[in-house]
Design a protein around this motif. Structure first.
Motif, PDB file in Angstrom:
ATOM      1  N   TYR A  56       0.853  -1.189   0.000  1.00 44.57           N
ATOM      2  CA  TYR A  56       0.000   0.000   0.000  1.00 44.57           C
ATOM      3  C   TYR A  56       0.887   1.236   0.000  1.00 44.57           C
ATOM      4  CZ  TYR A  56      -3.035  -3.594   2.029  1.00 44.57           C
ATOM      5  OH  TYR A  56      -3.724  -4.753   2.266  1.00 44.57           O
ATOM      6  N   ALA A  57       0.456   2.292  -0.696  1.00 46.81           N
ATOM      7  CA  ALA A  57       1.200   3.551  -0.714  1.00 46.81           C
ATOM      8  C   ALA A  57       0.219   4.712  -0.634  1.00 46.81           C
ATOM      9  CB  ALA A  57       2.033   3.668  -1.983  1.00 46.81           C
ATOM     10  N   GLN A  58       0.573   5.731   0.138  1.00 51.67           N
ATOM     11  CA  GLN A  58      -0.264   6.920   0.288  1.00 51.67           C
ATOM     12  C   GLN A  58       0.622   8.157   0.288  1.00 51.67           C
ATOM     13  OE1 GLN A  58      -2.085   6.388   4.125  1.00 51.67           O
ATOM     14  NE2 GLN A  58      -3.940   5.544   3.222  1.00 51.67           N
ATOM     15  N   ALA A  86      -2.645   4.310  -3.566  1.00 50.17           N
ATOM     16  CA  ALA A  86      -2.713   3.172  -4.481  1.00 50.17           C
ATOM     17  C   ALA A  86      -2.290   1.929  -3.706  1.00 50.17           C
ATOM     18  CB  ALA A  86      -1.799   3.373  -5.678  1.00 50.17           C
ATOM     19  N   SER A  87      -2.814   0.798  -4.111  1.00 45.98           N
ATOM     20  CA  SER A  87      -2.433  -0.462  -3.479  1.00 45.98           C
ATOM     21  C   SER A  87      -2.733  -1.618  -4.421  1.00 45.98           C
ATOM     22  CB  SER A  87      -3.186  -0.665  -2.159  1.00 45.98           C
ATOM     23  OG  SER A  87      -4.538  -0.943  -2.409  1.00 45.98           O
ATOM     24  N   THR A  88      -2.225  -2.780  -4.080  1.00 45.36           N
ATOM     25  CA  THR A  88      -2.468  -3.958  -4.892  1.00 45.36           C
ATOM     26  C   THR A  88      -3.869  -4.517  -4.677  1.00 45.36           C
ATOM     27  OG1 THR A  88      -1.414  -5.298  -3.190  1.00 45.36           O
ATOM     28  CG2 THR A  88      -0.062  -4.658  -5.079  1.00 45.36           C
ATOM     29  N   VAL A  89      -4.613  -3.951  -3.763  1.00 45.46           N
ATOM     30  CA  VAL A  89      -5.992  -4.366  -3.528  1.00 45.46           C
ATOM     31  C   VAL A  89      -6.926  -3.739  -4.560  1.00 45.46           C
ATOM     32  CG1 VAL A  89      -7.864  -4.354  -1.830  1.00 45.46           C
ATOM     33  CG2 VAL A  89      -5.523  -4.654  -1.088  1.00 45.46           C
ATOM     34  N   GLN A  90      -6.547  -2.569  -5.095  1.00 44.62           N
ATOM     35  CA  GLN A  90      -7.388  -1.863  -6.067  1.00 44.62           C
ATOM     36  C   GLN A  90      -7.470  -2.647  -7.375  1.00 44.62           C
ATOM     37  OE1 GLN A  90      -5.310   1.864  -6.210  1.00 44.62           O
ATOM     38  NE2 GLN A  90      -6.678   2.789  -4.687  1.00 44.62           N
ATOM     39  N   GLY A 146       3.773   1.938  -7.279  1.00 42.42           N
ATOM     40  CA  GLY A 146       4.561   3.166  -7.298  1.00 42.42           C
ATOM     41  C   GLY A 146       4.188   4.054  -8.472  1.00 42.42           C
ATOM     42  N   LYS A 147       3.985   3.456  -9.626  1.00 43.14           N
ATOM     43  CA  LYS A 147       3.605   4.215 -10.818  1.00 43.14           C
ATOM     44  C   LYS A 147       2.221   4.845 -10.643  1.00 43.14           C
ATOM     45  CE  LYS A 147       2.293   2.120 -14.583  1.00 43.14           C
ATOM     46  NZ  LYS A 147       2.217   1.313 -15.794  1.00 43.14           N
TER      47      LYS A 147
END
Length: 117
Positions: free
Chosen positions: A36-38, A51-55, A75-76
């Motif tokens: 997850y990244a914010q 963004a995250s891999t859950v989306q 990241g992108k």
């Protein structure tokens, strides 16, 4: 001290330095299956981009959500959303995780997409 407590201690030291600088921060969190990244505002009250891999859009772009390729996609995506929100400079908050593997892949992809840190 156990592994998690050591990581949280490292994270606290880093967040204190970032808070004193007054910059927006790109913070990450990772589990075995997801990352997850914010982008969080400088005062820490608002999430400006995430963004995250859950989306669904990220999950459909990768085969497996717990690897380096998935971290690069996150990241992108977070960099694209941050730039769309008008943010180009951030401080990288790795949350006490070591800077290698998925953490490094996410940071490199965000830099390539246009974020500066």
């Amino acid at each position: 001290m156990d592994k998690k407590a050591s990581r949280l201690k490292r994270a606290l030291k880093l967040r204190t330095k970032i808070k004193n600088s007054g910059a927006n921060r790109l913070t990450i969190h990772k589990t075995a299956q997801h990352i997850y990244a914010q982008v969080i505002s400088s005062d820490g009250t608002h999430t400006l981009a995430s963004a995250s891999t859950v989306q669904a859009e990220v999950k459909s772009a990768v085969k497996n959500t717990g690897n380096v390729e998935a971290a690069a996609e996150v990241g992108k995506f977070v960099a694209q959303k941050a730039i769309a929100a008008g943010i180009t400079e951030v401080a990288f908050d790795r949350s006490g995780f070591k800077y290698h593997g998925r953490v490094k892949a996410l940071a490199d992809a965000a830099r390539e997409a246009g974020l500066k840190f």
